[in-house]
Design a protein around this motif. Structure first.
Motif, PDB file in Angstrom:
ATOM      1  N   LYS A   9       0.832  -1.201   0.000  1.00 12.08           N
ATOM      2  CA  LYS A   9       0.000   0.000   0.000  1.00 12.08           C
ATOM      3  C   LYS A   9       0.868   1.252   0.000  1.00 12.08           C
ATOM      4  O   LYS A   9       0.634   2.206  -0.760  1.00 12.08           O
ATOM      5  N   LYS A  10       1.884   1.258   0.854  1.00 17.63           N
ATOM      6  CA  LYS A  10       2.791   2.407   0.893  1.00 17.63           C
ATOM      7  C   LYS A  10       3.587   2.516  -0.399  1.00 17.63           C
ATOM      8  O   LYS A  10       3.894   3.622  -0.872  1.00 17.63           O
ATOM      9  N   ALA A  11       3.944   1.369  -0.991  1.00 15.49           N
ATOM     10  CA  ALA A  11       4.687   1.392  -2.256  1.00 15.49           C
ATOM     11  C   ALA A  11       3.856   2.023  -3.364  1.00 15.49           C
ATOM     12  O   ALA A  11       4.376   2.789  -4.194  1.00 15.49           O
ATOM     13  N   ALA A  12       2.549   1.723  -3.403  1.00 13.24           N
ATOM     14  CA  ALA A  12       1.690   2.308  -4.438  1.00 13.24           C
ATOM     15  C   ALA A  12       1.595   3.822  -4.288  1.00 13.24           C
ATOM     16  O   ALA A  12       1.694   4.572  -5.267  1.00 13.24           O
ATOM     17  N   LEU A  13       1.421   4.288  -3.054  1.00 17.35           N
ATOM     18  CA  LEU A  13       1.327   5.735  -2.833  1.00 17.35           C
ATOM     19  C   LEU A  13       2.662   6.423  -3.083  1.00 17.35           C
ATOM     20  O   LEU A  13       2.709   7.550  -3.590  1.00 17.35           O
ATOM     21  N   CYS A  14       3.750   5.749  -2.738  1.00 15.96           N
ATOM     22  CA  CYS A  14       5.076   6.307  -3.013  1.00 15.96           C
ATOM     23  C   CYS A  14       5.314   6.420  -4.505  1.00 15.96           C
ATOM     24  O   CYS A  14       5.813   7.438  -5.002  1.00 15.96           O
TER      25      CYS A  14
END
Length: 969
Positions: A162-167
């Protein structure tokens, strides 16, 4: 994070909070900064606990608004620490203290990279959070591949993905090149099958950003989006934590419908049917409830569903249902829902065949004009303006006139303008139009622009049958006890020209007309006095036989104003007095005003420009995408209001409307079109300083380009023609029936000094430019607007770049009627050169084939960034760049005299940063800039201008840089 164990930090925060004033706080902060600086000098003696404590203190001081210009290395060293507490502090404080352009960020990329590819999920989350918060090109280029691998990795936990997608979303916005579209679309389609709604919501945000730039690469994601909406609408497999007040993940629903609006259409009948079933369920299942939070969530989903229904051009039955639902919303008590209902009903005007349904709610919309909330009143006004046509124009305009007296001052100007435009566009007869405008002036004269009364004067002058009626109405308004000055102006003009047509009626004799007008003279301003003097002269001319008493009275007025301070009034008084002495010849000299030539309505032009400038470039208005490239088509945003009968308002017909798309300053100069070429840089007798500074702009044209002469192509200042040199370019001659609007060379010159404007315009198309430049990269967006109601076909835009530029672009073959195409053009500067890129543009309108060869403003100064230098820094580099070929000098004579401030402004416009008070000679000017290209990278460029105060027409210009080619160019 737990800070309770750091006693020193707690004591410092308490000390700051206990300070009695700002001065005490500053002293305490300075003392602490000095202590931290001292401790950091002996970093080897610091324990991890102490380093964390001091870094937290630095962050707190920074949050108080004080500059923290040291300790960055100590902060970033915590990122490399092996333990979580130190690493957490390092990431948090680095995210707060450093921005994306900070040089120190490059030093931490390796440590962040190691945490991202490592196996510690906590460290991965810290690293991704910091990269997403800071962004930046350096992070994008170095870390994007690693972030992509994390996102598609099946071994990572959902929290990390999830954090990778937003990053990745943040990195993509900063640098779109980081995503490989060819291979990434398949991965993204697989990610849309994710069961975890947290990951799916983040991936959907990423998809919205991707399809907004290039929808063609992601068609395989469309059926997956429909399935996601089906899953949410049927509330299947939705964890409780993602259900908000009984609504399954409203954030994901909104993002999914937003993504679907970027796809032009849905071809698959099964997917289309499933989607409409979901939308029908949303429309039927949303109602106003007492719980505010549930209301907000459900209506966010509902209004996005309405936007998607409009985008998909659903059946008329569903459209009618949408309008009925919006009609219910504009009648509720909740102001936010009323506002959204009015706003979305205005958007519904973009859809054909629903205007009649919207008209059923006209009474409720008019009621919204009296709402206490001004934002709701504005939306109601916009909606009334958009839904007006020939069938309801009278009712709407009369309501606007009644509301005008009680409306807020903040709205009156807009209200008056829109009422005047509607009256002009949909007037059933010209006498009604005159009545409306005079009422406008009477009720809101301070807010009626000159364009409005100019327009009514044009109609009265061009329509003989209207002249007696207008004169009668103007005379009636002058009898009121309080008359606005604008009413005096329009009445004076009309009565001066046409009051003699009613001379036999009571109250219309020359003496009576003069008397009622002369009562206003002591209270009006200078420009109105000028109109009244002209009216007095007209009254004398129309008084036959002459009235000696009236004549003496008017002559006395002329004599009084012969010595008036204003030159215009003085001249009028003298000339009218002399002309009135000619007796019988006065009628020939002051004859009735001729009819105005046919021209475009300035009111309609102003309204159109306002609509374009405030237009919302959302996915809703992209639904007419008909091209195969990644260009965006924005449809005409004005509603279909119907057309007025051919017989009305036909004296001043309106040409096709402009499609400026909110570009910057418009070039309104109208000159004959001509071919243009480059100029020779050798003669020193040029009168154009800016042209001499930039030198020639050589153009590598097409192989068959003919040689044509031209004047200097850079400056807007006056320049003498220059001899022809070798590299030149000629415009292909246009057919006699299609001539450019305005001077092409002047438009190009203006775009060399600014980043937005019109490049080319003719009766059928307008090509505008918006550009942005970063280092040696540039992005030019061509706005091609079709001004006609028929499509432009066989559109071809061939970019002929010079050898030092690399360019990529694509345009559609067809531009729909009254639509606009955006075609992005990527530019890379490889090396210094004055050669220009050429746009070979052609299209077909009906049987007419139009071709134009245009220069693109990717000029040398676009790749320069001004820099500031001290005297030591400037002259140190100046001495190092001594002599040819690094330093070249030329004496320029015959330039237009400019003061030093004017010359400084000139330099700033071409991205040369003027450094004041550096040269010991106050008559000299020095400037510096950094030139960027792929071969030179960042290359300083220095300029020195030596002037002679006794002779400003000559100067000595010296240019120096570290690259001989750059200096020569």
């Amino acid at each position: 994070m737990a800070l309770s164990g750091m006693r020193g930090l707690s004591v410092f925060i308490s000390d700051v909070r206990n300070c009695q004033n700002k001065e005490q706080e500053r002293l305490r902060v300075d003392k602490e900064l000095g202590n931290i600086r001292t401790r950091f000098k002996n970093e080897k003696g610091l324990t991890p606990y102490e380093k964390k404590k001091y870094v937290w203190k630095m962050l707190y001081i920074y949050m108080l608004g004080y500059d923290v210009d040291f300790g960055h290395m100590e902060t970033m060293s915590l990122i490399s620490a092996p333990k979580y507490p130190e690493k957490q502090v390092g990431y948090i404080v680095t995210s707060c203290l450093l921005n994306e352009n900070h040089d120190f960020l490059r030093m931490v990329i390796n440590a962040v990279h190691n945490d991202i590819i490592g196996r510690n999920e906590t460290f991965q989350c810290l690293a991704l959070t910091m990269v997403g918060n800071i962004g930046g090109r350096d992070f994008s280029e170095s870390l994007a591949p690693d972030v992509q691998k994390l996102l598609i990795s099946s071994s990572c936990r959902p929290l990390v993905r999830k954090k990778a997608a937003l990053c990745l979303l943040r990195l993509y916005r900063k640098n779109p090149d980081v995503v490989n579209v060819d291979g990434w679309s398949d991965h993204l389609a697989q990610l849309l099958d994710e069961r975890d709604l947290g990951v799916l919501t983040s991936v959907m945000s990423l998809l919205v950003a991707l399809v907004s730039n290039n929808v063609d690469a992601y068609w395989n994601c469309l059926p997956k989006c429909v399935k996601i909406l089906e899953r949410l609408a049927r509330n299947q497999d939705i964890p409780q934590e993602y259900t908000y007040y009984g609504i399954p993940s409203p954030w994901l629903q909104v993002r999914t419908m937003r993504a679907l609006q970027y796809f032009p259409t849905i071809e698959d009948p099964n997917a289309r049917r499933s989607l409409f079933e979901v939308l029908q369920r949303i429309l039927m299942g949303t109602d106003v409830v007492k719980n505010v939070n549930k209301n907000n969530a459900s209506h966010a989903v509902l209004f996005e569903a309405l936007a998607l229904v409009m985008h998909l051009d659903a059946e008329k039955e569903m459209m009618s249902q949408c309008v009925a639902l919006l009609g219910k919303f504009i009648a509720v008590r909740e102001p936010n829902i009323r506002y959204l209902g009015l706003e979305n009903m205005t958007r519904m005007l973009l859809v054909t065949d629903v205007q009649d349904i919207i008209k059923r709610h006209q009474a409720q919309i008019i009621t919204s004009l009296k709402d206490p909330d001004i934002s709701i009143r504005r939306r109601a006004l916009d909606l009334l303006y958009g839904m007006c046509d020939v069938t309801n124009a009278k009712d709407i305009v009369e309501e606007l006139l009644q509301y005008l007296s009680a409306s807020d001052f903040a709205m009156r100007e807009e209200l008056a303008l829109k009422a005047a435009i509607l009256a002009e566009k949909f007037a059933p007869d010209l006498s009604w139009y005159v009545d409306v405008i005079l009422q406008l002036i009477d009720k809101a004269g301070d807010f009626v622009s000159d364009d409005i009364w100019y327009r009514v004067v044009q109609f009265v002058t061009n329509n003989e049958d209207l002249q007696p009626y207008a004169a009668e109405k103007a005379r009636d308004y002058l009898d009121k006890p309080a008359v606005h000055e604008t009413m005096v102006k329009v009445s004076a003009y009309i009565l001066g020209e046409y009051s003699h047509l009613l001379a036999r009626r009571p109250g219309f004799s020359s003496k009576e007309i003069f008397s009622v007008l002369h009562e206003k003279l002591p209270t009006v301003k200078t420009d109105t006095i000028a109109i009244l003097l002209s009216t007095y002269a007209k009254i004398l001319m129309h008084t036959q036989p002459p009235d000696p008493e009236l004549q003496d009275h008017i002559w006395a007025i002329f004599n009084k104003y012969e010595s008036f301070i204003d030159v215009e009034i003085q001249q009028r008084a003298v000339e009218y007095f002399a002309l009135s002495k000619k007796g019988g010849n006065l009628a020939k000299i002051l004859d009735e005003m001729p009819k105005f030539p046919e021209r475009q309505s300035s009111l309609l032009k102003k309204a159109e420009d306002t609509e374009i400038d405030t237009a919302e470039q959302s996915a809703i208005k992209l639904r007419t995408q008909q091209q195969t490239s990644n260009s965006l088509v924005v449809t005409d945003q004005r509603p279909v209001n119907g057309s007025h009968p051919p017989s009305q308002l036909s004296i001043v017909p309106m040409p096709s409307q402009n499609m400026d798309a909110g570009l910057g300053d418009q070039d309104t100069t109208h000159q004959a079109n001509g071919t243009f070429t480059t100029v020779d840089s050798q003669p020193a007798q040029s009168g154009d300083l800016l042209g001499d500074i930039l030198g020639t702009l050589a153009i590598e044209g097409p192989p068959d380009a003919s040689i044509q002469p031209e004047q200097n192509v850079i400056s807007g200042l006056e320049a003498t023609p220059s001899p022809i040199n070798d590299l030149t370019l000629a415009l292909n001659e246009q057919p006699p029936s299609v001539q450019p609007v305005g001077n092409i060379a002047e438009r190009f010159n203006a775009l060399c000094l600014k980043d937005s404007g019109v490049l080319y315009e003719d009766p059928h198309i307008q090509i505008g430019i918006k550009a942005e430049w970063r280092v040696h990269h540039g992005r030019i967006v061509l706005f091609m607007g079709n001004k006609n109601t028929s499509p432009l076909v066989s559109v071809r835009a061939l970019i002929l770049p010079p050898s030092h530029l690399r360019m990529e672009s694509s345009v559609p073959e067809t531009i729909p009627p009254r639509a606009q195409v955006q075609s992005p053009l990527e530019v890379v500067n490889l090396r210094p050169s004055r050669d220009l890129a050429v746009l070979d543009f052609s299209y077909t309108y009906g049987t007419i084939v139009v071709n134009a060869i245009l220069r693109l403003p990717a000029v040398l100064n676009k790749f320069m960034q001004p820099i500031s230098m001290t005297a030591d820094e400037f002259f140190l580099q100046w001495r190092q760049l001594a002599g040819p070929p690094l330093r070249l000098q030329e004496v320029v004579r015959g330039v237009k005299p400019l003061s030093l401030p004017e010359m400084a402004n000139l330099f700033n416009s071409i991205h040369l940063g003027v450094n004041l008070d550096i040269d010991q000679n106050k008559n000299n000017l020095v400037a510096s800039s950094t030139f960027f290209s792929e071969s030179t990278r960042a290359m300083p460029c220095l300029v020195r201008v030596e002037t002679d105060p006794s002779d400003r027409t000559q100067l000595r210009l010296t240019v120096a840089s570290g690259d001989p080619t750059l200096t020569f160019e």
